[in-house]
Design a protein around this motif. Structure first.
Motif, short mmCIF file in Angstrom:
data_model
loop_
_atom_site.label_atom_id
_atom_site.label_comp_id
_atom_site.label_asym_id
_atom_site.label_seq_id
_atom_site.Cartn_x
_atom_site.Cartn_y
_atom_site.Cartn_z
N ASP A 163 0.91 -1.22 -0.04
CA ASP A 163 0.11 -0.16 0.02
C ASP A 163 0.93 1.24 -0.07
N GLU A 164 0.47 2.30 -0.73
CA GLU A 164 1.29 3.52 -0.85
C GLU A 164 1.49 4.28 0.59
N ASN A 165 0.50 3.82 1.25
CA ASN A 165 0.54 4.67 2.74
C ASN A 165 1.36 4.05 3.66
N SER A 166 1.74 2.73 3.27
CA SER A 166 2.76 2.00 4.13
C SER A 166 3.95 2.86 4.73
N ASN A 167 4.40 2.67 5.83
CA ASN A 167 5.52 3.61 6.68
C ASN A 167 5.98 2.79 7.72
N PHE A 168 7.03 2.12 7.63
CA PHE A 168 7.90 1.54 8.67
C PHE A 168 8.31 2.51 9.72
#
Length: 249
Positions: free
Chosen positions: A153-158
């Motif tokens: 997903d484009e909103n993924s953020n580790f």
């Protein structure tokens, strides 16, 4: 032959014939009136633009068959029943959205709706009718030369959030659970089905990751699929990752 001998055989023959006839379920189907032949890129399964063109654009929204998102990615053979216009083969569609129209189980792309017809003229007639009687059955999904693929997903953020959707779901079973595993210590986290075919976690593991998928059917048969390829440690939002596997289960 005595009647008491052939009568049970007749009942068996009738039963087998009924089983064959009952492979298909009767229903109705419509089509996306504002589509440009393909499906929609904002479907409830979360496939995005991929959902409009997968399977060559032969896609469909489903009502009850959406099953809270479990039905996303499932394939069905759909054929209309008007012998004057419809072919016996029909069309194989992939579920990419949720929706219904006039009590239908399927809302097909225009491309898929037209492919139920025998000829181009018959297709035009079907489109003018709009809603037709059909019969359908679940069939195995097959994508030659394609492996199951993970689209992040484009909103993924580790390390705050990771979501992904599974492309090219194969076989005739549903993906009912997904685990995300750390490959270094084999600790696995069960993901949430956010909606449709979108799987998410607010605490994604670190390091190279392995996505394990549980394939299930109505009979309770379950198989965990372990991909050949891992998602790399430096995974990026919006990227796709090839699992390296194809399935036929």
């Amino acid at each position: 032959m005595a009647s008491h001998l052939w009568y049970p055989l007749l009942l068996v023959a009738i039963f087998l014939l009924m089983q064959t006839s009952d492979c298909f379920i009767h229903s109705r189907a419509a089509f996306y009136p504002n589509s440009d032949e393909n499906g929609t890129d904002i479907g409830a399964c979360g496939f995005g633009s991929f959902g409009a063109t997968i399977n060559g654009g032969d896609v469909s929204a489903a009502s009850d068959l959406y099953r809270g998102g479990v039905g996303c990615g499932a394939c069905y053979q759909v054929r209309c029943t008007d012998t004057a216009h419809c072919s016996s083969k029909g069309v194989t569609v992939v579920i990419t959205d949720q929706g219904s129209s006039h009590g239908t189980d399927f809302v097909l792309s225009q491309r898929a709706f037209s492919k139920m017809a025998q000829t181009a003229d018959a297709a035009a007639s079907l489109l003018s009718i709009g809603v037709v009687d059909i019969e359908y059955r679940r069939v195995s999904c097959s994508y030659p030369n394609k492996n199951i693929t993970i689209k992040v997903d484009e909103n993924s953020n580790f390390p705050h959030y990771m979501g992904f959707v599974i492309w090219y779901q194969q076989g005739i079973k549903d993906i009912t659970a997904v685990q995300l595993c750390e490959t270094q210590n084999f600790v696995c986290k069960l993901l949430d089905r956010s909606y449709g075919a979108v799987w998410t976690t607010t605490t994604p593991p670190s390091g190279p990751l392995q996505v394990r998928m549980l394939f299930s059917d109505d009979d309770g048969d379950e198989t965990w699929l372990v991909p050949v390829n891992n998602i790399p440690e430096d995974w990026k939002a919006g990227e796709t990752y090839d699992t390296g596997v194809q399935v036929n289960i």
